[in-house]
Design a protein around this motif. Sequence first.
Motif, mmCIF file in Angstrom:
data_model
loop_
_atom_site.group_PDB
_atom_site.id
_atom_site.type_symbol
_atom_site.label_atom_id
_atom_site.label_comp_id
_atom_site.label_asym_id
_atom_site.label_seq_id
_atom_site.Cartn_x
_atom_site.Cartn_y
_atom_site.Cartn_z
ATOM 1 N N ALA A 162 0.777 -1.076 0.095
ATOM 2 C CA ALA A 162 -0.175 -0.087 0.048
ATOM 3 C C ALA A 162 0.914 1.273 0.207
ATOM 4 O O ALA A 162 0.443 2.187 -0.630
ATOM 5 C CB ALA A 162 -0.903 0.210 1.368
ATOM 6 N N ILE A 163 1.889 1.142 0.824
ATOM 7 C CA ILE A 163 2.932 2.364 0.879
ATOM 8 C C ILE A 163 3.370 2.546 -0.692
ATOM 9 O O ILE A 163 3.537 3.898 -0.998
ATOM 10 C CB ILE A 163 3.919 2.300 1.779
ATOM 11 N N THR A 164 3.887 1.386 -1.249
ATOM 12 C CA THR A 164 4.564 1.700 -2.601
ATOM 13 C C THR A 164 3.615 2.230 -3.613
ATOM 14 O O THR A 164 3.970 3.066 -4.378
ATOM 15 C CB THR A 164 5.169 0.261 -3.109
ATOM 16 N N ALA A 165 2.333 1.788 -3.571
ATOM 17 C CA ALA A 165 1.191 2.257 -4.521
ATOM 18 C C ALA A 165 0.946 3.639 -4.065
ATOM 19 O O ALA A 165 1.060 4.374 -5.112
ATOM 20 C CB ALA A 165 -0.120 1.585 -4.192
ATOM 21 N N GLU A 166 1.005 4.203 -2.922
ATOM 22 C CA GLU A 166 0.716 5.779 -2.574
ATOM 23 C C GLU A 166 1.852 6.480 -3.200
ATOM 24 O O GLU A 166 1.826 7.770 -3.287
ATOM 25 C CB GLU A 166 0.425 5.783 -1.067
ATOM 26 N N MET A 167 3.104 5.997 -2.795
ATOM 27 C CA MET A 167 4.395 6.622 -3.167
ATOM 28 C C MET A 167 4.297 6.752 -4.846
ATOM 29 O O MET A 167 4.719 7.826 -5.132
ATOM 30 C CB MET A 167 5.686 5.998 -2.713
ATOM 31 N N ARG A 168 4.020 5.801 -5.359
ATOM 32 C CA ARG A 168 3.968 5.883 -6.960
ATOM 33 C C ARG A 168 2.974 6.916 -7.296
ATOM 34 O O ARG A 168 3.191 7.906 -8.297
ATOM 35 C CB ARG A 168 3.787 4.484 -7.740
ATOM 36 N N LEU A 169 1.963 7.018 -6.926
ATOM 37 C CA LEU A 169 0.881 7.852 -7.101
ATOM 38 C C LEU A 169 0.969 9.177 -7.069
ATOM 39 O O LEU A 169 0.887 10.251 -7.675
ATOM 40 C CB LEU A 169 -0.470 7.493 -6.068
ATOM 41 N N ALA A 170 1.946 9.583 -5.958
ATOM 42 C CA ALA A 170 2.591 11.116 -5.578
ATOM 43 C C ALA A 170 3.682 11.242 -6.359
ATOM 44 O O ALA A 170 4.512 12.296 -6.072
ATOM 45 C CB ALA A 170 2.688 11.017 -4.026
ATOM 46 N N GLY A 171 4.430 10.405 -7.224
ATOM 47 C CA GLY A 171 5.482 10.594 -8.050
ATOM 48 C C GLY A 171 6.750 10.428 -7.311
ATOM 49 O O GLY A 171 7.888 11.143 -7.434
ATOM 50 N N LEU A 172 6.756 9.702 -6.213
ATOM 51 C CA LEU A 172 7.878 9.424 -5.108
ATOM 52 C C LEU A 172 8.339 8.147 -5.611
ATOM 53 O O LEU A 172 7.806 7.269 -6.152
ATOM 54 C CB LEU A 172 7.522 9.844 -3.777
ATOM 55 N N GLN A 173 9.686 7.877 -5.078
ATOM 56 C CA GLN A 173 10.489 6.541 -5.237
ATOM 57 C C GLN A 173 10.248 5.671 -3.822
ATOM 58 O O GLN A 173 10.716 6.150 -2.935
ATOM 59 C CB GLN A 173 12.040 6.965 -5.425
ATOM 60 N N PRO A 174 9.577 4.650 -4.213
ATOM 61 C CA PRO A 174 9.581 3.789 -2.964
ATOM 62 C C PRO A 174 10.610 2.840 -2.573
ATOM 63 O O PRO A 174 10.549 1.648 -2.621
ATOM 64 C CB PRO A 174 8.306 2.955 -3.500
ATOM 65 N N VAL A 175 11.872 3.548 -2.450
ATOM 66 C CA VAL A 175 13.149 2.735 -1.842
ATOM 67 C C VAL A 175 13.021 2.270 -0.760
ATOM 68 O O VAL A 175 12.028 2.782 0.261
ATOM 69 C CB VAL A 175 14.289 4.050 -1.781
ATOM 70 N N LYS A 176 13.948 1.481 -0.040
ATOM 71 C CA LYS A 176 14.017 0.791 1.098
ATOM 72 C C LYS A 176 14.107 1.517 2.310
ATOM 73 O O LYS A 176 13.101 1.253 3.421
ATOM 74 C CB LYS A 176 15.257 -0.197 0.995
ATOM 75 N N ALA A 177 14.724 2.724 2.116
ATOM 76 C CA ALA A 177 14.937 3.554 3.358
ATOM 77 C C ALA A 177 13.568 4.284 3.614
ATOM 78 O O ALA A 177 13.025 4.397 4.829
ATOM 79 C CB ALA A 177 15.884 4.556 3.081
ATOM 80 N N ALA A 178 12.665 4.592 2.445
ATOM 81 C CA ALA A 178 11.425 5.322 2.479
ATOM 82 C C ALA A 178 10.355 4.439 3.160
ATOM 83 O O ALA A 178 9.786 4.663 4.389
ATOM 84 C CB ALA A 178 10.864 5.706 1.225
ATOM 85 N N LEU A 179 10.415 3.077 2.698
ATOM 86 C CA LEU A 179 9.263 2.145 3.160
ATOM 87 C C LEU A 179 9.649 1.931 4.617
ATOM 88 O O LEU A 179 8.677 1.717 5.588
ATOM 89 C CB LEU A 179 9.571 0.927 2.692
#
Length: 683
Positions: free
Chosen positions: A477-494
Amino acid sequence: MDILFPQNPMGLPVAKAMTSEDGECVEWKYNLVLDGPAEVWLLGLEHTMRVVLRDQLILTRAALRKCKYQREQWINDWPGQLGITSSKIQWTSDCTRTLCRCEIMKEKKPLKKLRKKQNQILATLQMMSRKEISKILRAKVNALCVIEIHSRDTVDRMYKMGCMNVTAFEWFSQLKFYWDREREDCYIKQTNTNSIYTYEYIGNSGRLVITPLTDRCYITLTTALHLFRGGSPQGPAGTGKTETVKDLGRALARWVVVTNCSDGLDYKSMAKCFAAQSGCWGCFDEFNRINIEVLSVVAQQILAVLLALSLFQKRFIFEGNDIKLDPNCGIFITMNPGYAGRTELPDNLKSMFRPIAMCVPDSLIIAENTLFSDGFTAYKINAKKVFTLYQLAMQQLSKQEHYDFGLRSMVALLRYAGIKRRAYPNLPEQEMVILAMRDMNVARLTAKDVPLFDGIMQDIFPDVEIPTLDYDMLETAITAEMRLAGLQPVKAALHKVIQTYETKNSRHSSILLGDTNTAKSVSWRMLAATLTRLNREKQPGFEVVHTFPMNPKALTLGELYGEYNLATGEWKDGVLSSIMRTTCQDDSPDMKWIIFDGPVDAIWIENLNSVMDDNKLLTLVNSERISMPAQVTLLIETLDLAVASPATVSRNGMVYNDYKDWGWWPYVNSWLDTIESPEYREM
């Protein structure tokens, strides 16, 4: 306490039961019609509450005498507050009888038998806490565990010290509950002091772990009341000053009103507090934050109350008004000496309070009791390991402003371990404790301290593998939201979003800390969007999140918390008090996050101390108090905590965002994603 108000056939509201915050309900024998002047039926409510609780206590005691050791059904049937009081009366009676036997027999063997009986009672309680039981029953069992452990330890101490009669100081200094058969009433003795049980309905609020320091504090406070003085626990943040006053109030069935003092308070606001508290205890938290000019007037106000108490007056003149005086009222102040924004008390004020130094809490005893009441079998070993971890972390990790390895942090970890034990009953206990240690501490560490902390963990738990929890659904769900916001779901972010999620689950007030460009705002925004998405997908345990961001440094204290108009005397709400009033009155299960995005300093954040600790209460200058429910939480986003006091740091969960974990590639990749030309993007 809440009162249930249905209507009678004539359409008038009637009171028929009282409920506590946790949902416990005590029904009344007869209904009370709420008609006529408010002050008349409010006094009727108070009188009925006391009569009902006294009648219930008589029945609770009778039921306890029948069931002896097997107390499961008894705990379920009767209110938690009365269960604790009945247990204390029974224990006092047993101890008195046993000490008299010791004196006659000239040996300690009867105390050994009594200790065995206490262990049987504790075995029953621990067995109950391991089962799947309701929230109300768990609160009762946990509170009874704390009380019965202290009772057993006291018997153990008397046995080791060779106490052979009721005049031994170890027994003389205990808080003892007696039942007067002639008056059918409960009274409490400690050293030379006598107090009556006032039958105020407190509900199922948990009890404080009673340690030797707590006992000493109780003696000072009860003696202060006996001498018509106030009590003044003093010491650094997180040593249990306010909680000890509140717990003594719970033991004696007194309502304790905690007021968070600030430099905005004037003598008129303080007069309202003293006048309103003629029937309960007032605990003024961080009393030395009040301006010295105001303190000199406050000294005269307190003197008027204490003088009237010493003369046993029923009514007295206070600030020009004739008001009623309840002999059971008390005034207590707590202080953090030497912190920023604190003043020295004038001598005439000091002389009215008996001081007690609370510097080093008995953390190991508290850890053992907390784990025991949560159903851990190897509670002594695990408590020792948690205590050792915190000692080593204090000594070996780098010194950072946002690090706190004190009592508040340890208690939060132990409570979290109890929640994990119930959530994953099949995991071994040691793995559960490791999980809690990692979740509660790794989020606050800097990049260079993480390997050090892992090393300490491996030394304490040499042969235990650190378990990994399944966060797949959350990560997706975090990855999907970050993609939607134009951000990179890198490991540190998750990783940081999940750490923020775990920290918010364990503490109702958290701080996101780190330099500019370390994705602090991104972390909480993505978490809020993720939880809302999971709620829309009908996943259980997730609620919609509403956020209320503000910059506290863009507002004056009056604009933030509210102030009086000096010309008209009217009260005008501030931004925060207005938001809290709206969010705290909303009963929907949606989560509300109040976000402070800006520098932290002692000027504005110290006023939130009573909101950030277990009181969850915002005290305004006009003496209004806004209570914060479970669905409202605080989140502070800031650069550093250089000027924050330890009182603030110890009250918050921490998530530290280190620039080394992020680097600059996520920015570049997000920018490249906006480029339409594939050739240019792949250069």
